[in-house]
Design an enzyme around this catalytic site. Structure first.
Site, PDB file in Angstrom:
ATOM      1  N   GLY A   5      16.879  45.632 -10.797  1.00 28.35           N
ATOM      2  CA  GLY A   5      16.320  44.308 -10.574  1.00 28.35           C
ATOM      3  C   GLY A   5      15.275  44.303  -9.474  1.00 28.35           C
ATOM      4  N   SER A   6      15.182  43.194  -8.778  1.00 26.15           N
ATOM      5  CA  SER A   6      14.074  42.990  -7.841  1.00 26.15           C
ATOM      6  C   SER A   6      14.150  43.838  -6.587  1.00 26.15           C
ATOM      7  CB  SER A   6      13.984  41.514  -7.459  1.00 26.15           C
ATOM      8  OG  SER A   6      13.559  40.742  -8.571  1.00 26.15           O
ATOM      9  N   THR A   7      15.270  44.555  -6.344  1.00 25.58           N
ATOM     10  CA  THR A   7      15.253  45.497  -5.230  1.00 25.58           C
ATOM     11  C   THR A   7      14.181  46.549  -5.455  1.00 25.58           C
ATOM     12  OG1 THR A   7      17.029  46.770  -6.280  1.00 25.58           O
ATOM     13  CG2 THR A   7      17.674  45.193  -4.591  1.00 25.58           C
ATOM     14  N   LYS A   9      11.263  45.995  -6.316  1.00 25.82           N
ATOM     15  CA  LYS A   9       9.975  45.492  -5.835  1.00 25.82           C
ATOM     16  C   LYS A   9       9.594  46.120  -4.502  1.00 25.82           C
ATOM     17  CE  LYS A   9      10.232  41.200  -8.422  1.00 25.82           C
ATOM     18  NZ  LYS A   9      10.773  39.862  -8.477  1.00 25.82           N
TER      19      LYS A   9
END
Length: 298
Positions: A5-7, A9
């Site tokens: 997921g957004s980790t 990013k």
């Protein structure tokens, strides 16, 4: 292996910064959804405006992160993730490990989705290894379950990003704790930085519409990290007080904060009364302060 997921990013934005094509002041267009053929990329909390790089991180913009990754390009993206140990099987002292699930045909759409943590499955400890390198000054080292002195660690480490990029990521993670999705883990006295990640769970080869895999990465203290906490939830349920939300901030983020509050005193690390005087000297020279506000400036 899981989609982080957004980790992820954190990796994508550090890649863009380290490439030299992007600075913290770079602006990206997140006014509308990003279309690619029959696919459309949305933001979970859409701002419908142009964002600075710090805003892309604190608003966790899928659109902005995808655009930043495209500035680096498909081949540059693959090369960076390989350098960060995300495309090969991670081997430690334990025999149990799994190969990452990597797209067989990796085009622009794959780069766009992998940039925000969808379409590449890695072992959680692999993601921890990469984020450690991003925030420790830019040095990659393979994790170990055995004691290792700082001198031994230095011998097995190698630089993967610049010190400026590393400080930028510490700054962004700290800013995300003060006014972004990591606020639940912002334990007073520990100068926490963090990043949430919520991925739709894959069931029988398809993305679920209501089940998620959530991740939270926290570093303490954000100016000179000594600890990295990672909390993961497999299909968390929303708590009654959270109005139906089961995203990472409400579960993995809260638990990471509880861990910091309980574990660090056991490690002999009491909370500090005052924040560090000059936490991010490189960032300050670039015109940014300790905690960016919503415009990306102090």
């Amino acid at each position: 292996v899981y989609e982080m997921g957004s980790t992820f990013k954190a990796l994508s934005i550090s890649m863009a910064l380290d490439s030299g094509r992007v600075t913290l002041g770079t602006r990206v267009d997140a006014r509308d959804s990003l279309r690619y053929g029959r696919f459309t990329i949305h933001d979970f909390h859409a701002t419908h405006r142009i964002l600075t790089v710090p805003e892309v991180f604190t608003h966790s913009s899928n659109i902005g992160t995808a655009r930043l990754a495209l500035m680096v390009g498909v081949e540059g993206h693959k090369a960076f993730l390989r350098k960060m140990g995300q495309l090969d099987r991670l081997r430690t002292e334990l025999p149990e490990s799994a190969e990452p699930l990597v797209p067989k045909r990796w085009g622009e759409l794959n780069t766009m989705t992998i940039a925000f943590g969808q379409g590449l499955n890695v072992a959680p400890i692999q993601a921890v290894m990469a984020v450690c390198a991003l925030v420790n000054g830019g040095n990659m080292m393979v994790p170990t379950f055995l004691p290792r002195t700082p001198e031994e660690a230095a011998k097995v480490s190698h630089r993967v990003v610049s010190e400026q990029t590393s400080e930028s990521m510490r700054y962004l993670m700290r800013s995300n704790a003060t006014h972004g999705s990591a606020s639940f883990a912002n334990v007073p006295g520990y100068y926490v930085g963090g990043k949430t990640g919520t991925a739709d769970k894959i069931i029988h080869g398809h993305y679920s519409e209501n089940k998620v895999f959530t991740t939270f990465m926290a570093i303490t203290p954000a100016d000179k990290p000594k600890y990295l906490f990672m909390t993961i939830y497999d299909d968390p349920m929303p708590a009654p007080e959270d109005h139906g939300f089961h995203t990472a901030a409400y579960n993995a983020g809260r638990v990471a904060g509880a861990l910091i509050r309980r574990v660090e005193p056991l490690e002999g690390v009491p909370p500090e009364k005052n924040p560090p005087n000059q936490p991010f000297p490189i960032i300050a020279r670039l015109g940014y302060g300790a905690d960016a506000d919503k415009t990306g400036k102090e």
